[in-house]
Scaffold this motif. Structure first.
Motif, PDB file in Angstrom:
ATOM      1  N   ARG A  46      14.890  29.069  25.880  1.00 52.63           N
ATOM      2  CA  ARG A  46      15.363  30.445  25.811  1.00 52.63           C
ATOM      3  C   ARG A  46      14.637  31.226  24.719  1.00 52.63           C
ATOM      4  O   ARG A  46      14.929  32.373  24.505  1.00 52.63           O
ATOM      5  CB  ARG A  46      16.860  30.484  25.569  1.00 52.63           C
ATOM      6  N   LYS A  47      13.733  30.565  24.034  1.00 54.42           N
ATOM      7  CA  LYS A  47      13.040  31.255  22.947  1.00 54.42           C
ATOM      8  C   LYS A  47      11.677  31.741  23.437  1.00 54.42           C
ATOM      9  O   LYS A  47      11.206  31.355  24.482  1.00 54.42           O
ATOM     10  CB  LYS A  47      12.851  30.298  21.768  1.00 54.42           C
ATOM     11  N   ALA A 107      16.253  34.440  25.431  1.00 56.53           N
ATOM     12  CA  ALA A 107      17.063  34.949  24.328  1.00 56.53           C
ATOM     13  C   ALA A 107      16.227  35.963  23.576  1.00 56.53           C
ATOM     14  O   ALA A 107      15.207  35.628  22.997  1.00 56.53           O
ATOM     15  CB  ALA A 107      17.460  33.810  23.411  1.00 56.53           C
ATOM     16  N   ASP A 156      23.327  41.944  19.040  1.00 55.87           N
ATOM     17  CA  ASP A 156      23.742  40.554  18.879  1.00 55.87           C
ATOM     18  C   ASP A 156      25.247  40.372  19.116  1.00 55.87           C
ATOM     19  O   ASP A 156      26.045  41.026  18.447  1.00 55.87           O
ATOM     20  CB  ASP A 156      23.375  40.146  17.440  1.00 55.87           C
ATOM     21  N   GLY A 187      22.961  31.528  30.454  1.00 57.59           N
ATOM     22  CA  GLY A 187      23.316  31.117  29.100  1.00 57.59           C
ATOM     23  C   GLY A 187      24.291  29.959  29.090  1.00 57.59           C
ATOM     24  O   GLY A 187      24.046  28.933  28.444  1.00 57.59           O
ATOM     25  N   ASP A 218      22.153  40.924  23.873  1.00 57.77           N
ATOM     26  CA  ASP A 218      21.393  39.775  24.342  1.00 57.77           C
ATOM     27  C   ASP A 218      22.356  38.984  25.237  1.00 57.77           C
ATOM     28  O   ASP A 218      23.177  38.203  24.754  1.00 57.77           O
ATOM     29  CB  ASP A 218      20.930  38.958  23.132  1.00 57.77           C
ATOM     30  N   THR A 260      25.461  31.762  26.261  1.00 61.13           N
ATOM     31  CA  THR A 260      25.320  30.562  25.426  1.00 61.13           C
ATOM     32  C   THR A 260      26.550  30.398  24.538  1.00 61.13           C
ATOM     33  O   THR A 260      27.101  29.296  24.414  1.00 61.13           O
ATOM     34  CB  THR A 260      24.046  30.662  24.549  1.00 61.13           C
ATOM     35  N   THR A 316      21.975  36.705  27.592  1.00 59.13           N
ATOM     36  CA  THR A 316      21.845  35.255  27.724  1.00 59.13           C
ATOM     37  C   THR A 316      22.572  34.600  26.553  1.00 59.13           C
ATOM     38  O   THR A 316      23.257  33.588  26.716  1.00 59.13           O
ATOM     39  CB  THR A 316      20.360  34.836  27.730  1.00 59.13           C
ATOM     40  N   LYS A 317      22.442  35.219  25.390  1.00 56.75           N
ATOM     41  CA  LYS A 317      23.122  34.668  24.214  1.00 56.75           C
ATOM     42  C   LYS A 317      24.643  34.747  24.392  1.00 56.75           C
ATOM     43  O   LYS A 317      25.369  33.843  23.973  1.00 56.75           O
ATOM     44  CB  LYS A 317      22.667  35.398  22.946  1.00 56.75           C
TER      45      LYS A 317
END
Ligand code: BGC
Length: 371
Positions: free
Chosen positions: A2-3, A11, A333, A193, A149, A155, A151-152
């Motif tokens: 994800r980075k 992410a 965030d 995520g 974000d 997660t 996807t975060k």
């Protein structure tokens, strides 16, 4: 996984919005001949905002509308915020009306990418600047995208469920997934995520994959029916990944009928009063708090600049997975919230102690350090 590069499904870093008012087209090195100091300031255009509905989440009417209004008022820019109430035809009608009424900027939360794209393309063809607010319109033409974000967010939901199942010392728990609307790109990102966290556990046999279903239009009533069927089919469900607080509440209502509430952890999102109260009651394990004031402020800042004829620069970008286009973006965030951190949401001013700590929740609030 994800980075790395910024793309949908990756992410994205928290991006700050850098507003620069450019006089001419970017790349134009020739000086502008207009004497800005002596020119009368042009009257700023009007901003139109279309919210999606008021049922899929409380946020749209209780948070987004309020914070956007405050931001436009503070900037002294004319605005019109309307809610399409889940009606795609009405959505286009509202957009047409706004443009007829002089909107030069249109900000939308699409109901699906197809109808969102039609609205954006039509606006653009009439010289109206466009912003995708919270949901990216895949294949669309918005000049900017402002969101979290996402996807975060997913997660955090996956990790949150793992934490709650660990706290309960669950052994090979069967996990059910109640996903958001299949037509909302965010729901896809949330799922990417949380599946990123859960799938390895299914694969290793630590967790058992249970029923996994999307809820059309995030409809809370349908979510109840779907979860009822899930629990009938699989009575040993031991954890529920619900994609937002409304879906989580629907699952909790079904669990209550079987006296399983509090025993089966349920996730959520949006830090709604209902979701936070479910956490205080011990029926919901966590939610994800998205500071909507920041999202509204960032989007309003872009809209106001556009309304003034400026060309604001967003410091980040997100790749539209359908068109491959890099959309200038601002992504904020999200934060996971558990029983002990409910107080953070109150401290941030997102919900008040008065609305949260009513009746039976007063004692729980004290226990959770909200005072
Ligand atoms: C938003 C969530 C919301 C959901 C249902 C998503 O696109 O990001 O905050 O709960 O839609 O309205």
């Amino acid at each position: 996984m994800r980075k790395g590069i910024l793309s949908i499904g990756a992410a994205a870093a928290v991006l700050t919005l850098g507003l620069t008012a450019c006089g001419g087209e970017s790349g134009d090195t020739s000086a502008q001949s207009t004497d800005a100091a002596s020119a009368a300031p042009a009257k700023a255009g009007k901003v139109g905002v279309i919210l999606p509905d008021s049922k899929s989440s409380a946020r749209w009417e209780t948070a987004d509308r309020k914070y956007l209004e405050e931001a436009f008022k503070a900037a002294g820019v004319e605005y019109d915020i309307q809610n399409a109430q889940g009606d795609k035809t009405q959505f286009q009608t509202i957009a047409d009306q706004m443009i007829t009424d002089g909107a030069t900027v249109l900000m939308i939360v699409n109901l699906d990418s197809g109808t969102g794209k039609a609205v954006l393309d039509k606006a653009q063809s009439q010289g109206v600047a466009t912003i995708d607010y919270d949901r990216l319109t895949l294949g669309g033409s918005a000049s900017y995208y402002v969101s979290f974000d996402n996807t975060k967010v997913g997660t955090l939901q996956g990790e949150g469920l793992v934490k709650c199942l660990t706290d309960k010392k669950a052994d090979k728990p069967i996990v059910a997934e109640l996903n958001g609307s299949p037509t909302d790109n965010n729901a896809t990102l949330f799922k990417n995520g949380y599946d990123g966290v859960l799938q390895p556990k299914y694969d290793s046999g630590e967790y058992v994959k249970g029923p996994d279903q999307s809820v059309p239009e995030w409809d809370n009533t349908q979510a109840g029916t779907i979860f009822e069927q899930m629990l009938t089919q699989e009575p040993k469900i031991a954890g529920v990944l619900a994609a937002n607080d409304g879906l989580g509440n629907a699952a909790i209502a079904v669990l209550k009928k079987q006296k399983l509430n509090g025993k089966v952890p349920v996730t959520g999102q949006d830090a709604t009063v209902q979701g936070l109260q479910n956490i205080l009651a011990g029926d919901q394990c966590m939610t994800v708090y998205k500071a909507i004031k920041k999202e509204a402020d960032a989007a309003a800042q872009l809209a106001v600049a556009l309304a003034k004829g400026e060309k604001p620069a967003a410091s980040g970008s997100v790749k539209d997975t359908e068109s491959g286009r890099d959309v200038p973006s601002v992504l904020l965030d999200p934060q996971a919230i558990f029983f002990d951190s409910v107080k953070d949401v109150v401290a941030d001013g997102f919900v008040s102690k008065e609305e949260l700590c009513t009746g039976e929740f007063a004692a729980k609030c004290t226990e959770a350090g909200i005072g």
